[in-house]
Motif scaffolding. Structure first.
Motif, PDB file in Angstrom:
ATOM      1  N   UNK A 127      19.191 -33.843  17.969  1.00  0.00           N
ATOM      2  CA  UNK A 127      20.592 -33.415  17.946  1.00  0.00           C
ATOM      3  C   UNK A 127      20.892 -32.326  18.972  1.00  0.00           C
ATOM      4  N   UNK A 128      19.934 -32.007  19.811  1.00  0.00           N
ATOM      5  CA  UNK A 128      20.123 -30.929  20.790  1.00  0.00           C
ATOM      6  C   UNK A 128      19.783 -31.446  22.185  1.00  0.00           C
ATOM      7  N   UNK A 129      20.248 -30.741  23.241  1.00  0.00           N
ATOM      8  CA  UNK A 129      19.961 -31.193  24.603  1.00  0.00           C
ATOM      9  C   UNK A 129      18.462 -31.263  24.894  1.00  0.00           C
ATOM     10  N   UNK A 130      18.140 -32.036  25.894  1.00  0.00           N
ATOM     11  CA  UNK A 130      16.743 -32.245  26.295  1.00  0.00           C
ATOM     12  C   UNK A 130      16.102 -30.925  26.721  1.00  0.00           C
ATOM     13  N   UNK A 131      14.823 -30.755  26.340  1.00  0.00           N
ATOM     14  CA  UNK A 131      14.036 -29.616  26.820  1.00  0.00           C
ATOM     15  C   UNK A 131      13.684 -29.876  28.280  1.00  0.00           C
ATOM     16  N   UNK A 132      14.087 -28.963  29.150  1.00  0.00           N
ATOM     17  CA  UNK A 132      13.905 -29.180  30.587  1.00  0.00           C
ATOM     18  C   UNK A 132      12.771 -28.383  31.209  1.00  0.00           C
ATOM     19  N   UNK A 133      12.349 -27.273  30.559  1.00  0.00           N
ATOM     20  CA  UNK A 133      11.343 -26.391  31.147  1.00  0.00           C
ATOM     21  C   UNK A 133      10.419 -25.841  30.065  1.00  0.00           C
ATOM     22  N   UNK A 134       9.165 -25.540  30.462  1.00  0.00           N
ATOM     23  CA  UNK A 134       8.198 -24.952  29.538  1.00  0.00           C
ATOM     24  C   UNK A 134       7.490 -23.769  30.193  1.00  0.00           C
ATOM     25  N   UNK A 135       7.294 -22.702  29.417  1.00  0.00           N
ATOM     26  CA  UNK A 135       6.378 -21.619  29.787  1.00  0.00           C
ATOM     27  C   UNK A 135       5.356 -21.525  28.658  1.00  0.00           C
ATOM     28  N   UNK A 136       4.096 -21.839  28.965  1.00  0.00           N
ATOM     29  CA  UNK A 136       3.034 -21.962  27.973  1.00  0.00           C
ATOM     30  C   UNK A 136       2.025 -20.839  28.178  1.00  0.00           C
ATOM     31  N   UNK A 137       1.821 -20.007  27.151  1.00  0.00           N
ATOM     32  CA  UNK A 137       0.882 -18.884  27.244  1.00  0.00           C
ATOM     33  C   UNK A 137      -0.185 -19.060  26.159  1.00  0.00           C
ATOM     34  N   UNK A 138      -1.421 -19.312  26.579  1.00  0.00           N
ATOM     35  CA  UNK A 138      -2.493 -19.521  25.601  1.00  0.00           C
ATOM     36  C   UNK A 138      -2.255 -20.760  24.760  1.00  0.00           C
ATOM     37  N   UNK A 139      -2.004 -21.878  25.404  1.00  0.00           N
ATOM     38  CA  UNK A 139      -1.640 -23.096  24.682  1.00  0.00           C
ATOM     39  C   UNK A 139      -2.779 -24.080  24.516  1.00  0.00           C
TER      40      UNK A 139
END
Length: 228
Positions: A127-139
């Motif tokens: 129900x929400x806009x597409x996720x366009x970017x990621x910042x991953x710390x210790x993933x």
């Protein structure tokens, strides 16, 4: 007309904290980054949906309360309250969004890295806009087989920035996550499982990533038809 730098809006990130910490704790850690980084992005720090159900590793370092996003078994292969977690995040994004991307640390980074694929497969965030970017710390990757199958069935296409700590116990699993991403940007740091400071060596990489996604937002907005 101003310059492109002046008219570009800041990329807006939903920041997902680590296991048994809080949005306030993540905010304090991220706010140690240079101002020239922080002034270019808009960060929002919610708390997880569940009060910590056990001892927090940050007791004595950061004040409570502490929260968690979902629970898991010792092998990290079975999750409890995972659907509730997804619904909670979606509700938050509906009320406080829109968001362009996700920033996550530890459990929050594992969750963030899996959400684009779950969204693309119609499992979460429909129900929400597409996720366009990621910042991953210790993933790392999500390990529940039923969840992972949907999260990583296709490569993660959105631009992603990954912080890898040389002494982080999750580093081998963070490298696995990189294999699921298309052209990930990587910042190496000498620390363990923590949110590192951004030094002079890593600052250009961070700023370049932010500028590239900001340009993508500008390009996308220029494609939108003008309201009449």
């Amino acid at each position: 007309m101003g310059s492109e730098g002046e008219i570009a809006r800041k990329p807006r990130f939903l920041c997902i904290h680590g296991f048994r910490t809080s949005g306030e704790i993540l905010k304090k850690q991220v706010n140690k980054w240079p101002q020239e980084v922080l002034q270019k992005i808009d960060l929002v720090f919610p708390d997880g949906p569940f009060p910590a159900q056990g001892k927090s590793d940050v007791e004595g370092i950061f004040d409570p309360p502490y929260y968690e996003w979902f629970q898991f078994n010792k092998e990290f292969t079975e999750y409890t309250n995972f659907d509730e977690c997804l619904n909670y995040i979606e509700d938050y994004m509906i009320k406080h969004g829109p968001f362009d991307g996700l920033l996550g640390f530890s459990q929050g980074a594992i969750l963030s890295g899996g959400l684009p694929g779950l969204q693309a497969n119609g499992v979460a965030l429909t129900k929400v806009p597409k996720i366009n970017f990621l910042i991953i710390i210790g993933g790392a990757q999500l390990k529940s087989p039923t969840v992972a199958e949907k999260a990583y069935s296709s490569p993660i296409q959105c631009p992603s920035l990954h912080f890898l700590g040389e002494k982080d116990f999750l580093k081998p699993y963070g490298l696995e996550l990189l294999n699921s991403c298309v052209e990930p940007v990587i910042i190496h740091h000498p620390k363990g499982h923590t949110i590192p400071r951004i030094d002079d060596k890593n600052l250009p990489t961070m700023l370049s990533f932010i500028e590239s996604i900001q340009k993508m937002l500008v390009d996308e907005e220029e494609k939108q038809p003008l309201a009449i």
